[in-house]
Enzyme design. Structure first.
Site, PDB file in Angstrom:
ATOM      1  N   GLU A 219      74.967   8.451  33.969  1.00  0.00           N
ATOM      2  CA  GLU A 219      75.546   7.112  34.172  1.00  0.00           C
ATOM      3  C   GLU A 219      74.541   6.052  34.601  1.00  0.00           C
ATOM      4  O   GLU A 219      74.409   5.741  35.789  1.00  0.00           O
ATOM      5  CB  GLU A 219      76.706   7.187  35.167  1.00  0.00           C
ATOM      6  CG  GLU A 219      77.786   8.156  34.728  1.00  0.00           C
ATOM      7  CD  GLU A 219      79.048   8.078  35.575  1.00  0.00           C
ATOM      8  OE1 GLU A 219      79.015   7.462  36.645  1.00  0.00           O
ATOM      9  OE2 GLU A 219      80.068   8.644  35.139  1.00  0.00           O
TER      10      GLU A 219
ATOM     11  N   GLU B  11      82.263  14.455  31.530  1.00  0.00           N
ATOM     12  CA  GLU B  11      83.125  14.358  32.718  1.00  0.00           C
ATOM     13  C   GLU B  11      84.455  13.776  32.298  1.00  0.00           C
ATOM     14  O   GLU B  11      84.506  12.864  31.469  1.00  0.00           O
ATOM     15  CB  GLU B  11      82.540  13.422  33.790  1.00  0.00           C
ATOM     16  CG  GLU B  11      81.438  14.016  34.602  1.00  0.00           C
ATOM     17  CD  GLU B  11      80.904  13.062  35.675  1.00  0.00           C
ATOM     18  OE1 GLU B  11      81.661  12.209  36.181  1.00  0.00           O
ATOM     19  OE2 GLU B  11      79.714  13.180  35.987  1.00  0.00           O
TER      20      GLU B  11
HETATM   21  C1  BGC Z   1      80.335  10.401  38.636  1.00  0.00           C
HETATM   22  C2  BGC Z   1      80.709  11.473  39.620  1.00  0.00           C
HETATM   23  C3  BGC Z   1      81.877  10.994  40.485  1.00  0.00           C
HETATM   24  C4  BGC Z   1      83.028  10.678  39.566  1.00  0.00           C
HETATM   25  C5  BGC Z   1      84.286  10.226  40.278  1.00  0.00           C
HETATM   26  C6  BGC Z   1      81.508   9.770  37.949  1.00  0.00           C
HETATM   27  O1  BGC Z   1      81.232   8.492  37.568  1.00  0.00           O
HETATM   28  O2  BGC Z   1      79.423  10.890  37.693  1.00  0.00           O
HETATM   29  O3  BGC Z   1      79.583  11.791  40.388  1.00  0.00           O
HETATM   30  O4  BGC Z   1      82.245  11.901  41.450  1.00  0.00           O
HETATM   31  O5  BGC Z   1      82.659   9.629  38.715  1.00  0.00           O
HETATM   32  O6  BGC Z   1      84.078   9.035  40.959  1.00  0.00           O
END
Ligand code: BGC
Length: 484
Positions: free
Chosen positions: A202, A390
């Site tokens: 990110e 993610e």
């Molecule tokens: C990040 C994580 C974070 C998640 C939830 C993502 O943007 O990579 O590290 O915990 O968001 O906020």
């Protein structure tokens, strides 16, 4: 039920209930097909990777052990007022010691992949120079444990925990080189057992959120020109990392990144709005993913920033545009867009105040974002492979007296996103895997332990991990290789 209004549906249930419980159940559901045998239900490819994701500072703890150096997140979290209730990652989930237990959690889900990150200051405490063998040895143990359990390791090299010792941090161009060298060192040592490496996680969080908004480490509120230079150093660092990994790693090693590209969803799925989403995707991600995929900054970005545009040295853009083996996208929320008659050709819709979100106020729900993330990126840049690196959500989890966590809202969230992911897979886009954020509750950066994203509940006093209902749901989805 599709053709019934809400009132008609309620009425039909009432009528069935009047017949008595057994009859009502039989009559109301007699026509229900068995979803497990529904022939039209598309599945994921047989080798699809189902995994979970975490990151080093969020789970490891052990910040002073075995020669680990300080990271900017140690400094930031220990600065009063920066993190919810003064929480820090000093202990977090203590995964540094409990990693075998965590691998067991993955195994009991049936996961075939685990995306975790390496703490740069654990491996190279000063950011450059002498490596710390004890730090690297931890990751060797973790990788070996995963492999022994048939879980493929997917390594993120930089998930925000920059070594504090690097002079100037990301404001210095030298940090880009340092990232490349560190990435190359790790890949050189682990690529005998690890096939997939993500350079960075990110870009915008590293650059803007940490250096312009000051909400993440190092907590700076730089000028636009300075912050744009940070952006440039970060994408340059990614490009250098790609090149040094390729130079140092075994043949067959695959390199990509994990990027939270803004996901533009056409408000209506018609050709003109789909094209608007494509244009918005390129332009809205111009400093980051677009630069990486095209090896150039769009004129619109540079003109828009004017005198604040980043200073680019000869050859930088070629490095930034180094070809990738795959693109990882972190998908949380949608940004709706539609074609219009403006010079730009589209407008990004604002959100009504009633737009629903999860426990984190920023986490607006939009399951179709996962489909459009893949489709937009595939159609614009045609990467050979994509991963959802993610996806997941926070929920106000409550441990019941019976020790259960009934996170039905998280199950709803995941089921709907995975259903839209399934659409992308069924339509033939080259999506190879999905990493759920997160394996377990952890240090949620400025929200400390106040927001829970895990599918395993963690009691931070005892370190006990308890599977939530969402873990059960995920196990079933993995077992059947489709949304359930
Ligand atoms: C990040 C994580 C974070 C998640 C939830 C993502 O943007 O990579 O590290 O915990 O968001 O906020």
């Amino acid at each position: 039920m599709k053709n019934l209004t809400r009132r008609q549906f309620a009425a039909s249930v009432v009528a069935a209930a009047a017949l008595g419980p057994a009859a009502s159940a039989r009559d109301a559901f007699a026509q229900t097909p068995n979803p497990a045998s529904r022939p039209d239900q598309p599945e994921f490819p047989p080798d699809f990777i189902w995994g979970c994701a975490t990151s080093a500072y969020q789970i490891e703890g052990a910040v002073k052990e075995d020669g680990r150096g300080l990271s900017i997140w140690d400094t930031f979290s220990h600065t009063p007022g920066k993190v919810f209730q003064g929480d820090t990652g000093d202990v977090a989930d203590d995964s540094y010691h409990l990693y075998k237990e965590d691998v067991k959690l993955l195994r009991s889900l049936g996961a075939t992949g685990y995306r975790f990150s390496i703490s740069w200051p654990r491996v190279i405490p000063d950011g450059t120079g002498k490596p710390n063998e004890k730090g690297l040895a931890y990751y060797e143990r973790l990788v070996d444990e995963l492999l022994a359990n048939n879980i493929a390791p997917y390594i993120t090299l930089y998930h925000w925990d920059l070594p504090q010792a690097l002079p100037g941090g990301w404001q210095s161009r030298d940090t880009a080189k340092a990232l490349g060298d560190y990435a190359g060192f790790v890949a050189g040592r682990l690529s005998d057992r690890v096939k997939h490496f993500f350079t960075t996680n990110e870009f915008v969080c590293i650059s803007d959120v940490g250096h312009r908004l000051g909400l993440f480490a190092p907590g700076l509120t730089l000028s636009a020109a300075e912050a744009n230079q940070v952006r440039h150093h970060v994408v340059l660092g990614h490009g250098l990392a790609v090149q040094v990994i390729r130079a140092n790693a075994r043949g067959g090693t695959l390199v990509g990144l994990a990027e939270n590209a803004v996901v533009y969803v056409p408000a209506i799925e018609t050709r003109e709005h789909v094209e608007a989403a494509h244009r918005a995707t390129r332009e809205g991600n111009a400093p980051f993913l677009t630069a990486v995929m095209e090896g150039k900054y769009l004129d619109g970005y540079l003109e828009g920033e004017g005198a604040n545009a980043p200073k680019v040295a000869e050859g930088d853009m070629r490095i930034i545009g180094s070809p990738l083996d795959f693109v990882g996208i972190n998908v949380y929320q949608p940004q709706y867009v539609r074609a219009d008659g403006s010079a730009q050709g589209y407008s990004v819709e604002s959100r009504p105040t009633s737009y629903p979100h999860m426990a984190s106020p920023w986490l607006f729900i939009g399951p179709e974002a996962i489909y459009w993330a893949i489709r937009n990126v595939s159609e614009i840049w045609k990467p050979a492979a994509l991963f959802i690196t993610e996806n997941g959500c926070s929920s106000d989890d409550v441990l019941t007296a019976e020790g259960r966590i009934e996170d039905t809202d998280r199950v709803m969230f995941l089921r709907n996103y995975v259903t839209h992911l399934q659409r992308a897979a069924a339509e033939g886009y080259p999506v190879k895997g999905y990493f759920l954020w997160s394996l377990m509750d952890n240090f949620e950066f400025p929200d400390g332990y106040g927001k829970r994203f895990g599918i395993h509940y963690v009691d931070f006093n005892t370190q006990k991990r308890t599977p939530k209902l969402s873990a059960e749901w995920y196990r079933e989805a993995i077992r059947r290789n489709r949304a359930v």
